[in-house]
Design a protein around this motif. Structure first.
Motif, PDB file in Angstrom:
ATOM      1  N   THR A  58      36.916 100.956   1.804  1.00  0.00           N
ATOM      2  CA  THR A  58      37.041  99.505   1.912  1.00  0.00           C
ATOM      3  C   THR A  58      36.124  98.932   2.975  1.00  0.00           C
ATOM      4  N   ARG A  59      36.057  99.595   4.120  1.00  0.00           N
ATOM      5  CA  ARG A  59      35.222  99.106   5.224  1.00  0.00           C
ATOM      6  C   ARG A  59      33.765  98.954   4.792  1.00  0.00           C
ATOM      7  N   GLU A  60      33.272  99.876   4.009  1.00  0.00           N
ATOM      8  CA  GLU A  60      31.879  99.814   3.562  1.00  0.00           C
ATOM      9  C   GLU A  60      31.658  98.684   2.560  1.00  0.00           C
ATOM     10  N   ILE A  61      32.635  98.432   1.714  1.00  0.00           N
ATOM     11  CA  ILE A  61      32.537  97.301   0.785  1.00  0.00           C
ATOM     12  C   ILE A  61      32.518  95.990   1.561  1.00  0.00           C
ATOM     13  N   VAL A  62      33.391  95.873   2.555  1.00  0.00           N
ATOM     14  CA  VAL A  62      33.457  94.668   3.382  1.00  0.00           C
ATOM     15  C   VAL A  62      32.125  94.465   4.109  1.00  0.00           C
ATOM     16  N   GLN A  63      31.564  95.520   4.660  1.00  0.00           N
ATOM     17  CA  GLN A  63      30.273  95.410   5.350  1.00  0.00           C
ATOM     18  C   GLN A  63      29.198  94.891   4.401  1.00  0.00           C
ATOM     19  N   GLY A  64      29.187  95.375   3.171  1.00  0.00           N
ATOM     20  CA  GLY A  64      28.207  94.906   2.193  1.00  0.00           C
ATOM     21  C   GLY A  64      28.345  93.426   1.909  1.00  0.00           C
ATOM     22  N   ARG A  65      29.564  92.963   1.768  1.00  0.00           N
ATOM     23  CA  ARG A  65      29.793  91.541   1.506  1.00  0.00           C
ATOM     24  C   ARG A  65      29.368  90.680   2.692  1.00  0.00           C
ATOM     25  N   ILE A  66      29.732  91.107   3.879  1.00  0.00           N
ATOM     26  CA  ILE A  66      29.370  90.329   5.069  1.00  0.00           C
ATOM     27  C   ILE A  66      27.863  90.334   5.262  1.00  0.00           C
ATOM     28  N   GLY A  91      14.683  79.687  17.765  1.00  0.00           N
ATOM     29  CA  GLY A  91      13.911  80.031  16.582  1.00  0.00           C
ATOM     30  C   GLY A  91      14.194  81.400  15.996  1.00  0.00           C
ATOM     31  N   ALA A  92      15.052  82.185  16.625  1.00  0.00           N
ATOM     32  CA  ALA A  92      15.374  83.517  16.123  1.00  0.00           C
ATOM     33  C   ALA A  92      16.770  83.495  15.504  1.00  0.00           C
ATOM     34  N   PHE A  93      16.866  83.941  14.275  1.00  0.00           N
ATOM     35  CA  PHE A  93      18.161  83.967  13.615  1.00  0.00           C
ATOM     36  C   PHE A  93      19.064  84.981  14.317  1.00  0.00           C
ATOM     37  N   PRO A  94      20.256  84.565  14.759  1.00  0.00           N
ATOM     38  CA  PRO A  94      21.177  85.464  15.479  1.00  0.00           C
ATOM     39  C   PRO A  94      21.960  86.357  14.513  1.00  0.00           C
ATOM     40  N   PHE A  95      21.301  87.369  13.987  1.00  0.00           N
ATOM     41  CA  PHE A  95      21.870  88.211  12.937  1.00  0.00           C
ATOM     42  C   PHE A  95      23.194  88.848  13.352  1.00  0.00           C
ATOM     43  N   SER A  96      23.195  89.565  14.461  1.00  0.00           N
ATOM     44  CA  SER A  96      24.408  90.281  14.894  1.00  0.00           C
ATOM     45  C   SER A  96      25.543  89.329  15.210  1.00  0.00           C
ATOM     46  N   GLU A  97      25.237  88.230  15.888  1.00  0.00           N
ATOM     47  CA  GLU A  97      26.262  87.261  16.247  1.00  0.00           C
ATOM     48  C   GLU A  97      26.867  86.621  14.999  1.00  0.00           C
ATOM     49  N   THR A  98      26.021  86.363  14.009  1.00  0.00           N
ATOM     50  CA  THR A  98      26.496  85.774  12.761  1.00  0.00           C
ATOM     51  C   THR A  98      27.394  86.762  12.025  1.00  0.00           C
ATOM     52  N   TYR A  99      26.980  88.017  11.963  1.00  0.00           N
ATOM     53  CA  TYR A  99      27.801  89.050  11.339  1.00  0.00           C
ATOM     54  C   TYR A  99      29.163  89.131  12.031  1.00  0.00           C
ATOM     55  N   GLN A 100      29.150  89.160  13.342  1.00  0.00           N
ATOM     56  CA  GLN A 100      30.392  89.287  14.108  1.00  0.00           C
ATOM     57  C   GLN A 100      31.290  88.062  13.937  1.00  0.00           C
ATOM     58  N   ALA A 101      30.700  86.882  13.810  1.00  0.00           N
ATOM     59  CA  ALA A 101      31.501  85.674  13.592  1.00  0.00           C
ATOM     60  C   ALA A 101      32.209  85.733  12.240  1.00  0.00           C
ATOM     61  N   ILE A 102      31.530  86.283  11.241  1.00  0.00           N
ATOM     62  CA  ILE A 102      32.127  86.373   9.913  1.00  0.00           C
ATOM     63  C   ILE A 102      33.195  87.461   9.857  1.00  0.00           C
ATOM     64  N   ASP A 103      32.916  88.604  10.470  1.00  0.00           N
ATOM     65  CA  ASP A 103      33.902  89.697  10.368  1.00  0.00           C
ATOM     66  C   ASP A 103      35.055  89.550  11.343  1.00  0.00           C
TER      67      ASP A 103
END
Length: 142
Positions: free
Chosen positions: A122-130, A75-87
């Motif tokens: 660039t890294r900060e732009i990518v972080q915003g998109r992810i 029931g808890a959204f896996p925020f960090s894991e989802t971010y890491q899967a995308i990046d």
């Protein structure tokens, strides 16, 4: 693990503003994430994120139903894991190695021409998109 603070929120809004989304700068992060999802992810994961995109049947293992991330995580959204899967920093078994494609790399290539403002790279732009993609995925949970 990435921790967000007030300055990161400001950075996110600026990164989106210069990332080619122009008019969407006043939109909620999830709305921006939805546009990025439809443009980059829906072909595999489906328009609603259910794992039923037009090319889903071409994979040996069907793309994941992204609407069930929280449900499959007690029931808890896996925020960090989802971010890491995308990046690309978290390996996804169905993708063989860590290539999903690695959206962090693709977003970096797209962002490079837009990194003209001092102090924003660039890294900060990518972080915003992810981050906007992750915020959007939170909104589609069942």
């Amino acid at each position: 693990m990435m921790f967000l603070d007030k300055s990161c929120s400001s950075l996110f809004l600026f990164a989106v503003a210069i990332s080619g989304l122009g008019a969407a700068t006043q939109a909620q992060p999830a709305m921006i994430g939805e546009a990025l999802f439809k443009e980059n992810c829906a072909v595999c994961h489906g328009a609603a994120g259910a794992g039923d995109g037009p090319v889903a049947d071409l994979f040996a293992q069907k793309p994941r139903n992204l609407q069930l991330l929280a449900k499959e995580n007690n029931g808890a959204f896996p925020f960090s894991e989802t971010y890491q899967a995308i990046d690309g920093t978290r390996q996804i078994g169905a993708h063989g190695n860590s290539e999903m494609p690695v959206w962090g790399d693709l977003f970096a290539e797209e962002a490079n021409p837009h990194t003209f403002h001092p102090g924003i790279d660039t890294r900060e732009i990518v972080q915003g998109r992810i981050l906007s993609l992750v915020y959007y995925l939170q909104t589609v949970q069942q």
